[in-house]
Write a protein that holds these residues in place. Structure first.
Motif, PDB file in Angstrom:
ATOM      1  N   LEU A  11       3.973  -9.410 -11.176  1.00  0.00           N
ATOM      2  CA  LEU A  11       3.052  -8.274 -11.200  1.00  0.00           C
ATOM      3  C   LEU A  11       2.536  -8.090  -9.770  1.00  0.00           C
ATOM      4  O   LEU A  11       1.878  -8.978  -9.221  1.00  0.00           O
ATOM      5  CB  LEU A  11       1.910  -8.541 -12.182  1.00  0.00           C
ATOM      6  CG  LEU A  11       0.898  -7.409 -12.358  1.00  0.00           C
ATOM      7  CD1 LEU A  11       1.587  -6.106 -12.783  1.00  0.00           C
ATOM      8  CD2 LEU A  11      -0.155  -7.783 -13.399  1.00  0.00           C
ATOM      9  N   ASP A  12       2.868  -6.930  -9.194  1.00  0.00           N
ATOM     10  CA  ASP A  12       2.613  -6.657  -7.777  1.00  0.00           C
ATOM     11  C   ASP A  12       1.231  -6.022  -7.570  1.00  0.00           C
ATOM     12  O   ASP A  12       0.685  -5.416  -8.487  1.00  0.00           O
ATOM     13  CB  ASP A  12       3.704  -5.684  -7.293  1.00  0.00           C
ATOM     14  CG  ASP A  12       3.899  -5.700  -5.788  1.00  0.00           C
ATOM     15  OD1 ASP A  12       3.207  -6.474  -5.096  1.00  0.00           O
ATOM     16  OD2 ASP A  12       4.758  -4.937  -5.303  1.00  0.00           O
ATOM     17  N   ASP A  13       0.709  -6.137  -6.361  1.00  0.00           N
ATOM     18  CA  ASP A  13      -0.542  -5.464  -5.958  1.00  0.00           C
ATOM     19  C   ASP A  13      -1.684  -5.765  -6.916  1.00  0.00           C
ATOM     20  O   ASP A  13      -2.512  -4.891  -7.193  1.00  0.00           O
ATOM     21  CB  ASP A  13      -0.353  -3.934  -5.904  1.00  0.00           C
ATOM     22  CG  ASP A  13       0.753  -3.529  -4.945  1.00  0.00           C
ATOM     23  OD1 ASP A  13       1.127  -4.344  -4.098  1.00  0.00           O
ATOM     24  OD2 ASP A  13       1.224  -2.384  -5.056  1.00  0.00           O
ATOM     25  N   PHE A  14      -1.733  -6.981  -7.446  1.00  0.00           N
ATOM     26  CA  PHE A  14      -2.757  -7.282  -8.442  1.00  0.00           C
ATOM     27  C   PHE A  14      -4.158  -7.117  -7.846  1.00  0.00           C
ATOM     28  O   PHE A  14      -4.438  -7.573  -6.747  1.00  0.00           O
ATOM     29  CB  PHE A  14      -2.594  -8.705  -9.002  1.00  0.00           C
ATOM     30  CG  PHE A  14      -3.510  -8.959 -10.161  1.00  0.00           C
ATOM     31  CD1 PHE A  14      -3.248  -8.396 -11.389  1.00  0.00           C
ATOM     32  CD2 PHE A  14      -4.660  -9.712 -10.001  1.00  0.00           C
ATOM     33  CE1 PHE A  14      -4.103  -8.583 -12.462  1.00  0.00           C
ATOM     34  CE2 PHE A  14      -5.523  -9.914 -11.065  1.00  0.00           C
ATOM     35  CZ  PHE A  14      -5.241  -9.352 -12.300  1.00  0.00           C
TER      36      PHE A  14
ATOM     37  N   ALA B 145      -0.079 -14.787  -2.379  1.00  0.00           N
ATOM     38  CA  ALA B 145      -1.088 -13.976  -1.682  1.00  0.00           C
ATOM     39  C   ALA B 145      -0.353 -13.119  -0.661  1.00  0.00           C
ATOM     40  O   ALA B 145       0.433 -13.627   0.139  1.00  0.00           O
ATOM     41  CB  ALA B 145      -2.100 -14.877  -1.000  1.00  0.00           C
ATOM     42  N   GLU B 146      -0.610 -11.807  -0.688  1.00  0.00           N
ATOM     43  CA  GLU B 146       0.108 -10.884   0.198  1.00  0.00           C
ATOM     44  C   GLU B 146      -0.691 -10.596   1.461  1.00  0.00           C
ATOM     45  O   GLU B 146      -1.922 -10.597   1.431  1.00  0.00           O
ATOM     46  CB  GLU B 146       0.311  -9.539  -0.504  1.00  0.00           C
ATOM     47  CG  GLU B 146       1.173  -9.580  -1.732  1.00  0.00           C
ATOM     48  CD  GLU B 146       1.541  -8.171  -2.182  1.00  0.00           C
ATOM     49  OE1 GLU B 146       2.692  -7.794  -1.989  1.00  0.00           O
ATOM     50  OE2 GLU B 146       0.666  -7.452  -2.703  1.00  0.00           O
ATOM     51  N   GLY B 147       0.003 -10.330   2.537  1.00  0.00           N
ATOM     52  CA  GLY B 147      -0.636  -9.831   3.758  1.00  0.00           C
ATOM     53  C   GLY B 147      -1.413 -10.879   4.539  1.00  0.00           C
ATOM     54  O   GLY B 147      -2.453 -10.571   5.117  1.00  0.00           O
TER      55      GLY B 147
HETATM   56 CA    CA Z   1       2.400  -5.760  -3.004  1.00  0.00          CA
END
Ligand code: CA
Ligand code: C2E
Ligand code: CA
Length: 399
Positions: free
Chosen positions: A302-305, A359-361
């Motif tokens: 599940l992306d951009d949670f 964790a993104e970014g």
């Molecule tokens: Ca994302």
């Protein structure tokens, strides 16, 4: 069409409107007969006698001039009323090409009418000021170009996948790569997905583009797996973005299965990333589709949670393996204790639900240290590497 509009009943000889009045509606006759007339030197001149299906009073939708004639029901009549606001709303939501054509036709009509009457229409309406009109025109033409260019980009092999490493935070081990699409545009150079993915979704082009991504990502995962030394840790996985529209399209699962089969990759090494927009569309359908995708053997993320409607409480209903915490939390986490608490809470709940977390970014050492402290398993971001062309990205994998 008429049943979408309000209807009005007129007794025999009742006036629908009178010459000289202000007006803001047009009418379509559903039943009965209506006479259109005007007064010339005190004498009534009948211009037309209309019946079911006929439209009258439409000039009120085009300009603000007073009614130029009188409309009278000749027998009991029912008419559908089209208010100006309804037309405006329909125009607003129309296909941009239709909108442009209507505008041009309207503009030509006004010019012809001005010439005929020897004056500039003082009260024309719906005419955008010329700067806004030019902007609209430019955007419409650009969109037409983009659509055509995107249609050809596949045949011309202008798309490429870049790969961004996903790292196990505690050990620094490379765990996988996210495949991110790029467009080598013949004149604009390298174009990022924000400039065309949303557009492709809106214009029915995401199916073929997404299909290409799937095929290419599976083939790349197989290349990576084939070059991987036997007996070592498993080869890094490849995770790819799947738009909600794409997943909802008929034939998606067959396509995914064909790509997996053809590439020969172990499906366990492939992950599909979807966003919450899919779950919001129709939770039941989403759950079913995700379960079917899962049955192909792939993993799901599940992306951009945290950016959407984000409730941890519904997650157990879907067969996700991974949750990706949106970049906005990582960005503010070191300065804002609220963000940090949200991350801590997401991590705690995910552990309970046996979900991996990415964790993104991650851009700084400080963010990385904090995420390690919070026991976040995986991370991705410019701090480790930007998305890179395949050869460069795969060269980072230990051999
Ligand atoms: Ca994302
Ligand atoms: P996403 O799935 O959230 O992908 C992560 C985006 O964050 C990527 O942008 C990546 O380059 C960027 N990013 C990664 N680390 C950092 C960082 O440390 N700092 C900053 N500022 N950004 C970072 P990109 O490649 O421009 O992709 C944008 C979005 O386009 C993706 O967001 C995804 O939603 C969509 N997209 C990309 N490729 C595909 C595709 O093949 N299919 C579909 N349907 N969508 C795609
Ligand atoms: Ca993603």
């Amino acid at each position: 069409m008429a049943q979408n509009f309000l209807t009005q009943r007129f007794e025999s000889l009742a006036r629908v409107f009178r010459e000289g009045e202000a007006g803001d509606s047009a009418y379509i006759i559903e039943s009965g007969r209506v006479e259109i007339s005007l007064l010339r030197d005190g004498t009534k001149v009948v211009l037309a006698e209309l019946g079911p299906g006929d439209l009258f009073g439409e000039m009120a939708l085009i300009n603000d001039d007073a009614r130029s004639a009188t409309a009278t029901a000749l027998e009991e009549s029912v008419v559908a009323v089209i208010h100006r606001d309804q037309l405006d709303a329909a125009m607003e939501s129309a296909d941009p090409v239709i909108k442009l054509f209507l505008r041009v036709l309207l503009e030509r009509f006004h010019e012809a009418s001005d010439r005929l009457h020897g004056h500039r229409g003082k009260t024309r309406r719906s005419m955008p000021d010329s700067a806004a009109y030019q902007d609209d025109l430019t955007r419409t033409v650009q969109n037409l170009h983009l659509r055509e260019e995107l249609q050809h980009a596949l045949e011309r092999r202008e798309f490429a996948l870049f790969y961004q490493p996903i790292v196990e935070l505690a050990s620094g081990r490379l765990a996988g790569y996210e495949a991110l699409i790029r467009w080598h545009h013949p004149t604009r150079g390298l174009v990022g997905p924000f400039e065309f993915i949303g557009f492709a979704e809106k214009h029915g082009l995401i199916g073929p583009i997404g299909g290409w991504v799937m095929q290419e990502a599976c083939a790349a995962a197989q290349r990576l797996q084939a070059a991987w030394p036997a007996g070592e840790d498993p080869a890094p996985f490849i995770t790819l973005n799947v738009s909600a529209q794409q997943l909802l399209e008929e034939g998606f699962l067959d396509l995914a299965e064909a790509c997996l089969d053809r590439s020969g990759v172990d499906p366990q090494r492939i992950k599909f990333e979807v966003t919450e927009s899919l779950l919001m569309h129709d939770p039941e359908v989403a759950a079913e589709l995700l379960a079917q995708a899962k049955s192909l053997g792939v993993r799901l993320a599940l992306d951009d949670f945290g950016t959407g409607y984000s409730s941890l409480s519904y997650l157990h209903r879907y067969p996700f393996d991974t949750l990706k915490i949106d970049r906005s939390f990582v960005l503010t986490m070191t300065r804002n204790s609220g963000s940090m608490e949200i991350v801590r809470c997401i991590l705690g709940m995910s552990r309970g639900l046996l979900l991996d977390v990415v964790a993104e970014g991650i851009e700084s050492e400080e963010e990385l240290a904090l995420l390690r402290e919070l026991d976040c398993t995986y991370g991705q971001g410019y701090h480790f590497a930007r998305p890179l062309p395949e050869a460069e990205a795969f060269a980072l994998a230990p051999r």
